[in-house]
Write a protein that holds these residues in place. Structure first.
Motif, PDB file in Angstrom:
ATOM      1  N   SER A 123       0.817  -1.219   0.000  1.00 16.94           N
ATOM      2  CA  SER A 123       0.000   0.000   0.000  1.00 16.94           C
ATOM      3  C   SER A 123       0.848   1.265   0.000  1.00 16.94           C
ATOM      4  O   SER A 123       0.464   2.274  -0.592  1.00 16.94           O
ATOM      5  CB  SER A 123      -0.905   0.022   1.229  1.00 16.94           C
ATOM      6  N   ASP A 124       1.990   1.215   0.688  1.00 14.23           N
ATOM      7  CA  ASP A 124       2.817   2.415   0.803  1.00 14.23           C
ATOM      8  C   ASP A 124       3.779   2.583  -0.368  1.00 14.23           C
ATOM      9  O   ASP A 124       4.481   3.583  -0.443  1.00 14.23           O
ATOM     10  CB  ASP A 124       3.611   2.379   2.114  1.00 14.23           C
ATOM     11  N   ALA A 125       3.834   1.604  -1.249  1.00 14.65           N
ATOM     12  CA  ALA A 125       4.835   1.648  -2.318  1.00 14.65           C
ATOM     13  C   ALA A 125       4.455   2.639  -3.400  1.00 14.65           C
ATOM     14  O   ALA A 125       5.310   3.254  -4.019  1.00 14.65           O
ATOM     15  CB  ALA A 125       5.019   0.265  -2.931  1.00 14.65           C
ATOM     16  N   ARG A 126       3.162   2.774  -3.649  1.00 17.12           N
ATOM     17  CA  ARG A 126       2.749   3.584  -4.798  1.00 17.12           C
ATOM     18  C   ARG A 126       1.773   4.679  -4.401  1.00 17.12           C
ATOM     19  O   ARG A 126       1.074   4.566  -3.399  1.00 17.12           O
ATOM     20  CB  ARG A 126       2.087   2.690  -5.860  1.00 17.12           C
ATOM     21  N   VAL A 127       1.729   5.728  -5.218  1.00 18.45           N
ATOM     22  CA  VAL A 127       0.689   6.752  -5.083  1.00 18.45           C
ATOM     23  C   VAL A 127      -0.175   6.720  -6.332  1.00 18.45           C
ATOM     24  O   VAL A 127       0.257   6.260  -7.394  1.00 18.45           O
ATOM     25  CB  VAL A 127       1.264   8.174  -4.901  1.00 18.45           C
ATOM     26  N   VAL A 128      -1.400   7.194  -6.191  1.00 18.12           N
ATOM     27  CA  VAL A 128      -2.341   7.211  -7.308  1.00 18.12           C
ATOM     28  C   VAL A 128      -2.765   8.654  -7.567  1.00 18.12           C
ATOM     29  O   VAL A 128      -3.080   9.396  -6.625  1.00 18.12           O
ATOM     30  CB  VAL A 128      -3.589   6.360  -6.990  1.00 18.12           C
ATOM     31  N   PHE A 129      -2.740   9.049  -8.836  1.00 21.51           N
ATOM     32  CA  PHE A 129      -3.240  10.367  -9.220  1.00 21.51           C
ATOM     33  C   PHE A 129      -4.508  10.172 -10.041  1.00 21.51           C
ATOM     34  O   PHE A 129      -4.601   9.246 -10.844  1.00 21.51           O
ATOM     35  CB  PHE A 129      -2.202  11.126 -10.049  1.00 21.51           C
ATOM     36  N   THR A 130      -5.485  11.044  -9.810  1.00 20.01           N
ATOM     37  CA  THR A 130      -6.724  10.990 -10.570  1.00 20.01           C
ATOM     38  C   THR A 130      -6.758  12.165 -11.532  1.00 20.01           C
ATOM     39  O   THR A 130      -6.573  13.311 -11.122  1.00 20.01           O
ATOM     40  CB  THR A 130      -7.943  11.074  -9.624  1.00 20.01           C
ATOM     41  N   LEU A 131      -6.976  11.851 -12.806  1.00 23.12           N
ATOM     42  CA  LEU A 131      -7.059  12.888 -13.836  1.00 23.12           C
ATOM     43  C   LEU A 131      -8.481  12.915 -14.370  1.00 23.12           C
ATOM     44  O   LEU A 131      -9.047  11.854 -14.669  1.00 23.12           O
ATOM     45  CB  LEU A 131      -6.107  12.590 -14.995  1.00 23.12           C
ATOM     46  N   ARG A 132      -9.053  14.111 -14.494  1.00 23.05           N
ATOM     47  CA  ARG A 132     -10.415  14.215 -15.005  1.00 23.05           C
ATOM     48  C   ARG A 132     -10.524  15.328 -16.023  1.00 23.05           C
ATOM     49  O   ARG A 132      -9.856  16.344 -15.901  1.00 23.05           O
ATOM     50  CB  ARG A 132     -11.401  14.494 -13.853  1.00 23.05           C
ATOM     51  N   GLY A 133     -11.400  15.132 -16.988  1.00 21.10           N
ATOM     52  CA  GLY A 133     -11.666  16.184 -17.962  1.00 21.10           C
ATOM     53  C   GLY A 133     -11.428  15.696 -19.369  1.00 21.10           C
ATOM     54  O   GLY A 133     -10.673  14.752 -19.591  1.00 21.10           O
ATOM     55  N   PRO A 134     -12.098  16.330 -20.324  1.00 19.90           N
ATOM     56  CA  PRO A 134     -11.864  15.961 -21.719  1.00 19.90           C
ATOM     57  C   PRO A 134     -10.426  16.274 -22.087  1.00 19.90           C
ATOM     58  O   PRO A 134      -9.855  17.225 -21.571  1.00 19.90           O
ATOM     59  CB  PRO A 134     -12.848  16.861 -22.490  1.00 19.90           C
ATOM     60  N   GLY A 135      -9.845  15.471 -22.913  1.00 23.88           N
ATOM     61  CA  GLY A 135      -8.458  15.736 -23.274  1.00 23.88           C
ATOM     62  C   GLY A 135      -7.462  15.013 -22.386  1.00 23.88           C
ATOM     63  O   GLY A 135      -6.267  15.266 -22.466  1.00 23.88           O
ATOM     64  N   VAL A 136      -7.960  14.109 -21.546  1.00 20.64           N
ATOM     65  CA  VAL A 136      -7.055  13.341 -20.693  1.00 20.64           C
ATOM     66  C   VAL A 136      -6.085  12.524 -21.555  1.00 20.64           C
ATOM     67  O   VAL A 136      -4.890  12.452 -21.272  1.00 20.64           O
ATOM     68  CB  VAL A 136      -7.871  12.411 -19.761  1.00 20.64           C
ATOM     69  N   ARG A 137      -6.622  11.954 -22.635  1.00 18.19           N
ATOM     70  CA  ARG A 137      -5.751  11.165 -23.522  1.00 18.19           C
ATOM     71  C   ARG A 137      -4.660  12.047 -24.135  1.00 18.19           C
ATOM     72  O   ARG A 137      -3.505  11.642 -24.226  1.00 18.19           O
ATOM     73  CB  ARG A 137      -6.589  10.547 -24.651  1.00 18.19           C
ATOM     74  N   ASP A 138      -5.033  13.257 -24.570  1.00 20.93           N
ATOM     75  CA  ASP A 138      -4.053  14.168 -25.170  1.00 20.93           C
ATOM     76  C   ASP A 138      -2.966  14.524 -24.166  1.00 20.93           C
ATOM     77  O   ASP A 138      -1.789  14.566 -24.493  1.00 20.93           O
ATOM     78  CB  ASP A 138      -4.726  15.459 -25.634  1.00 20.93           C
TER      79      ASP A 138
END
Lengths: 107, 173
Positions: free
Chosen positions: B88-103
């Motif tokens: 659990s402590d090894a990684r962090v998670v980021f959340t990305l939201r919005g159109p253009g996430v792929r770009d």
């Protein structure tokens, strides 16, 4: 730029996601070999201009080793195949022969 | 104006699971309620399984449940050769939201982010800038990025720069 498809996970991985492992299908010289053949195993490589069989590791992905057959001059990739083999599979050899009619194998 | 957002997700429980998938399937179904994910896939709501490699899964759960889940896995897999470890402590998670996430992501990864090549629900371990990371598309305009905690600050800045640049381009268009 090279794109190689990792046979373990199916991802078309960019060269920068992979770690090179050098020439493939080398025969390990064991304790019974003499110094000259051991030196050959350690240091002497075919380094052909043309068809080449290589080991690669999908280091930024699934972490598995695999084999690739490609042309060192044109960067054409003939295919990738499992690491759990000691010789290129027939379908890869057929593809190479279809593209390089005069190719006789790397002796 | 910014229609792409980035935030560090709340800590979550993560368990690295290695072993033969045939023997992992039963205990994983009991714990997460989901069948094992297909290669490059994810399975399960709430408690989820991410496909990491042909012999590795990442089990996500509430941080408080890790001990209980590990105990159940250890019991169910006692006779099998396996590894279940609290990471659990090894990684962090980021959340990305919005159109253009792929770009935005396409700017910093060699991974093909086109809709036809990277499907919603897929998990792809790849490279972001100079470090290893995993991208999980959770929707058409939403993604999660997993990376090692030691490079978390670097990845956060890298993502922020990519998002800002993608936003600027969207505004210009």
């Amino acid at each position: 730029m090279l794109l190689l498809t990792c046979p373990a996970c199916g991802v078309a991985a960019d060269e920068t996601e992979l770690a090179p492992g050098g020439e493939a299908h080398l025969t390990r010289v064991g304790p019974d070999g003499d110094d000259a053949s051991f030196e050959g195993y350690l240091f002497q490589r075919a380094n052909p201009r043309g068809v080449h069989f290589e080991r690669w590791r999908h280091v930024y992905g699934c972490g598995k080793w695999f084999h690739a057959a490609r042309d060192t001059a044109t960067l054409e990739v003939f295919g990738t195949y499992s690491a759990q083999t000691t010789a290129p599979p027939d379908d890869i050899l057929d593809k190479i022969k279809a593209r390089r009619p005069g190719w006789e194998g790397n002796a | 104006m910014s229609d792409l957002s980035l935030e560090r997700a709340a800590p979550r429980g993560m368990i690295a699971l290695r072993g033969d998938f045939d023997s992992l399937a039963g205990p994983c179904r009991e714990i997460t309620g989901a069948d094992l994910p297909a290669p490059l896939g994810a399975a399960g709501e709430g408690r989820a399984l991410l496909w990491m490699s042909p012999d590795e899964l990442l089990l996500l759960c509430d941080p408080g449940d890790v001990g209980e889940v590990l105990a159940r896995l250890g019991e169910a897999l006692a006779a099998q050769h396996h590894l279940a470890s609290d990471v659990s402590d090894a990684r962090v998670v980021f959340t990305l939201r919005g159109p253009g996430v792929r770009d935005a992501l396409a700017r910093i990864t060699p991974c093909d982010m086109r809709p036809g090549r990277f499907h919603v629900g897929q998990v792809r371990r790849t490279r972001l800038g100079q470090v290893a990371a995993a991208i999980r598309l959770t929707g058409d305009a939403a993604a999660e990025v997993y990376c090692f905690r030691s490079v978390g600050d670097y990845v956060e800045r890298l993502l922020a720069t990519a998002l800002e640049s993608a936003n600027r381009e969207r505004v210009a268009l």
